[in-house]
Design a protein around this motif. Structure first.
Motif: not given
Ligand code: HEM
Length: 741
Positions: A528-529, A664, A666, A671-672
């Motif tokens: 993800a990161a 719930r 991101c 960080f992103g």
């Molecule tokens: C930079 C652009 C990023 C975008 C556009 C983005 C977008 C998203 C979105 C839309 C979700 C929800 C997905 C879902 O419910 O199906 C999500 C979940 C998540 N993202 Fe990101 N993300 C980004 C960067 C990151 C980074 C840098 C990390 C970690 C360092 C990260 C870790 C996570 C995690 C762990 C989840 C699950 C959270 C949960 O359900 O508690 N993401 N992200």
């Protein structure tokens, strides 16, 4: 007989299935959607090739705006593009759609995929690794990888055309490893392989989705694609195993080496002049040293046992510790985790007698009775029992009579009646004023220890303990103790200890999370990161290659906020890049890196005039939500000023959710945004991006979406980055922007 089989197959089974689903059917009936036929639903409408699957799905959903139902087999999917519905769904439905089970082979029970019960626990554990203080400490790491990226691009000058995307991804993966784990990315040789594993995994899933029969588990498991899928998952897990191993090695060596160094750094900063004796005020400022001393006394309590005598019955949970029993509080066990106990014993070379005693007590934790002759000894390590004993039983166990020859009726050994008198007499000698007056004496003897050690330098080996004993009788020695940190649970608040992987490793030592769970979470977190950030950066560079006027405005802002191209941007400078921030947000509107979010309705969700019934899968197509013409005039137009503060205030808070919404959402949002801003700012401060894609190319210029889970800009993009150096050097570095590795 045949008639009965016919009746069973054609009437009874379908009727009972329909009866079970009557609630879904009833509410689904009222929601608009395309033609649906028994057994397959509307799935046949989605049959597409690999290249047009994503466009097809988006096109279907778009044509039924704002709410559409789709039956895929017996599963009901409801997609909505209304911000008010989105808010209700993301606030009330925390469970993910069963669709996410497709990711189980590679990331089961991760934050992304897990059921709400597991998710809640994991999120609580992981949240502290993403607090603002920790994130701010990542700034320099992001800057250093951005600088590496600039160097890489500069070196391309005059060389062969190179695809930029895998290079960006490698840098975002390195940044993720360096910030989320304590592992040096250079130690992990197969980083590039991990990236190809992720890509392959996604390709296989997409192939499965648009090959209709492979959606049925039975056929999927028989297919060659499934075999390939398993191999890919195994390779991914091997990579993760290596990371966990490196992290553990690092953890162990950090424990031993860093603490003394930190103590020293604190001493140097509080007592800069080595010649001066420390004042009491200075000693009081040695917070870290104080923690080290406390921690040492936890691990190696100088007095390992306390033995009291029960004058009356003491009720402790299910037990009564009866009057007449000897009550043992083994500090050494009370303070420690069983796993490290014996390590410690070895280090301190305990006499075998004690080792046997400890081992026996430990094997019956938390409460054990032992008869020695006619004496009953009860040992407990439950803090609540300990409190009761130490508050209520002031008499010492007869065991202390063993000391009578050398110290009869002392504070340590005497009966409570004598003890009370003595303590009252002695207490005044330990008041704060008196103790303060001892400071200079302690300093004097400490200096003598230093002098003694300097004098023996280069001569014979000397018994350190005897030197300390002689000078001041300070019998706390830590020299070897930290070797036993291996399986130890420290309450340490350094950045290193809070990093995502270190934090989970610590929690694993107290059995709050299993190793398998850590492996899965780390796998997903690194994916993800690194992948989302890499795709976002590549998309931004590509789109700014189309809109050169906007790129120029970004550059002007960069040149004014960061006038010296040689200097790395500070965090404060990055915070002043308002226009760049608006550009990033507008790009995430038009091309959200994650195009869909799916939840599961555990209960009915009322979204007028419909009810999204319990048991349905709720789909939020971000890519369409972000292009709703009622919210976003001329939705396909690229206009960063939509994110001016006044404009943002006019819209519903769920009309723009590139990072999802609610609890719930991101976890990596900040960080992103940080890593993307640092990298894009550093690249654009140094280079001008151009390429051959025009706004008129493809559908609507920006609607170039491929059937990828993570959205991609289509078309093979040839381009270049032109060096912008202080002396107007115009080097040309040929690159591609193809989102493939
Ligand atoms: C930079 C652009 C990023 C975008 C556009 C983005 C977008 C998203 C979105 C839309 C979700 C929800 C997905 C879902 O419910 O199906 C999500 C979940 C998540 N993202 Fe990101 N993300 C980004 C960067 C990151 C980074 C840098 C990390 C970690 C360092 C990260 C870790 C996570 C995690 C762990 C989840 C699950 C959270 C949960 O359900 O508690 N993401 N992200």
């Amino acid at each position: 007989m045949l008639i009965w089989i016919f009746v069973l197959c054609v009437i009874i089974i379908p009727t009972s299935v329909l009866w079970k689903k009557r609630w879904l059917l009833y509410h689904a009936w009222k929601i608009p959607g395309p033609l649906s036929v028994p057994l397959v639903g509307s799935a046949f409408l989605l049959s597409a090739t690999k290249d047009n699957f994503f466009d097809l799905v988006c096109g279907k959903l778009d044509s039924w705006r704002p709410v559409i139902k789709l039956w895929v087999g017996s599963q009901l999917y409801i997609a909505t593009m209304r911000p008010t519905d989105v808010e209700k769904i993301l606030t009330n439905c925390l469970n993910k759609s069963p669709f996410y089970e497709n990711f189980n082979d590679i990331m089961k029970d991760t934050l992304l995929t897990s059921k709400v019960s597991i998710w809640k626990e994991h999120r609580k554990m992981i949240n502290p690794s993403f607090n603002l203080k920790i994130l701010n400490s990542f700034h320099d790491t992001f800057v250093s990888y951005s600088t590496e990226m600039v160097k890489y691009l500069s070196d391309l000058e005059g060389g062969e055309q190179t695809n930029l995307f895998p290079v960006i991804w490698e840098k975002t993966l390195d940044a993720a490893l360096a910030t989320l784990t304590n592992v040096n990315p250079q130690v992990i040789k197969e980083r590039r392989r991990f990236i190809t594993v992720i890509v392959k995994f996604e390709e296989i899933l997409i192939q499965r989705f648009h090959t209709f029969w492979l959606l049925v588990d039975f056929f999927w498991k028989l297919s060659n694609l499934h075999k390939e899928h398993k191999e890919v998952c195994q390779t991914g897990h091997a990579f993760l195993e290596n990371i966990l191993l490196q992290e553990k090695k690092q953890y162990d060596s950090d424990d031993i080496n860093d603490i003394q160094e930190r103590v020293y750094q604190e001493l140097v900063s509080v007592l800069p002049n080595m010649e001066n004796s420390p004042t009491q005020e200075e000693i009081n400022r040695l917070d870290y040293l104080e923690r080290v001393i406390k921690e040492t006394l936890r691990l190696v309590p100088t007095v390992p046992f306390i033995l009291q005598y029960a004058d009356e019955d003491i009720k402790c949970g299910p037990y009564v510790f009866p009057a007449g029993s000897n009550l043992i509080v083994p500090l050494v066990l009370l303070h420690k985790n069983p796993a490290i106990q014996w390590e410690y014993m070895v280090v301190l070379k305990a006499k075998s007698f004690f080792e046997v005693v400890y081992r026996n007590l430990d094997s019956y934790r938390p409460v054990i009775k032992t008869w020695i002759g006619s004496e009953l000894y009860i040992t407990t390590i439950r803090p609540a029992d300990v409190e009761k004993i130490l508050v209520n039983c002031l008499n010492k166990s007869p065991f202390y009579e063993n000391f009578n020859d050398v110290m009869k009726d002392t504070l340590l050994t005497s009966k409570v009646s004598i003890w009370k008198d003595h303590r009252k007499m002695i207490n005044p000698s330990f008041n704060l004023k008196i103790l303060s007056s001892f400071h200079d004496i302690f300093v004097k003897y400490s200096r003598e220890i230093v002098k003694y050690l300097l004098d023996v330098g280069g001569t014979e080996q000397t018994d350190f303990l005897s030197v300390i004993w002689e000078q001041g009788r300070l019998n706390t020695i830590i020299a070897e103790e930290y070797k036993s940190y291996e399986s130890e649970d420290r309450n340490d608040d350094t950045i290193e200890s809070k990093r995502f992987l270190r934090n989970l490793t610590k929690l694993n030592r107290t059995n709050q999370i299993t190793r398998e769970e850590i492996l899965e979470e780390t796998n997903f977190m690194l994916m993800a990161a690194s992948e989302t950030a890499a795709i976002t950066i590549n998309t931004i560079l590509t789109i700014l290659g189309i809109y050169s006027d906007i790129q120029e405005r970004v550059y002007q802002e960069l040149a004014s906020v960061l006038p010296n191209i040689e200097n790395s941007p500070t965090q404060e400078e990055l915070n002043r890049l308002d226009y760049l921030e608006r550009v990033v947000k507008e790009i995430l509107r038009l091309v959200p890196t994650i195009p869909f979010i799916m939840r599961y309705a555990d209960e009915d969700i009322k979204c007028d005039p419909y009810v999204f019934p319990a048991g349905s899968n709720l789909v939020i197509p971000l890519v369409l939500l972000h292009r709703d013409p009622e919210v976003w005039p001329e939705p396909e137009k690229f206009d960063p000023d939509r994110f001016l503060p006044d404009e943002v205030g006019k819209r519903h808070r769920c009309s723009y959710i590139p990072f999802s919404f609610g609890v719930r959402n991101c976890i990596g949002l900040k960080f992103g945004m940080m890593v993307v801003k640092v990298m894009v700012a550093t690249i654009l401060r140094n280079f001008k991006v151009t390429h051959n894609l025009q706004v008129s190319d493809g559908d609507n210029g920006l609607m170039l979406l491929r059937d990828q889970i993570v959205i991609q800009i289509g078309e093979e993009l040839d381009g270049m980055v032109m060096i912008r150096s202080g002396d107007n050097r115009q080097g040309v570095c040929p690159v591609k922007f193809l989102q493939e590795v």
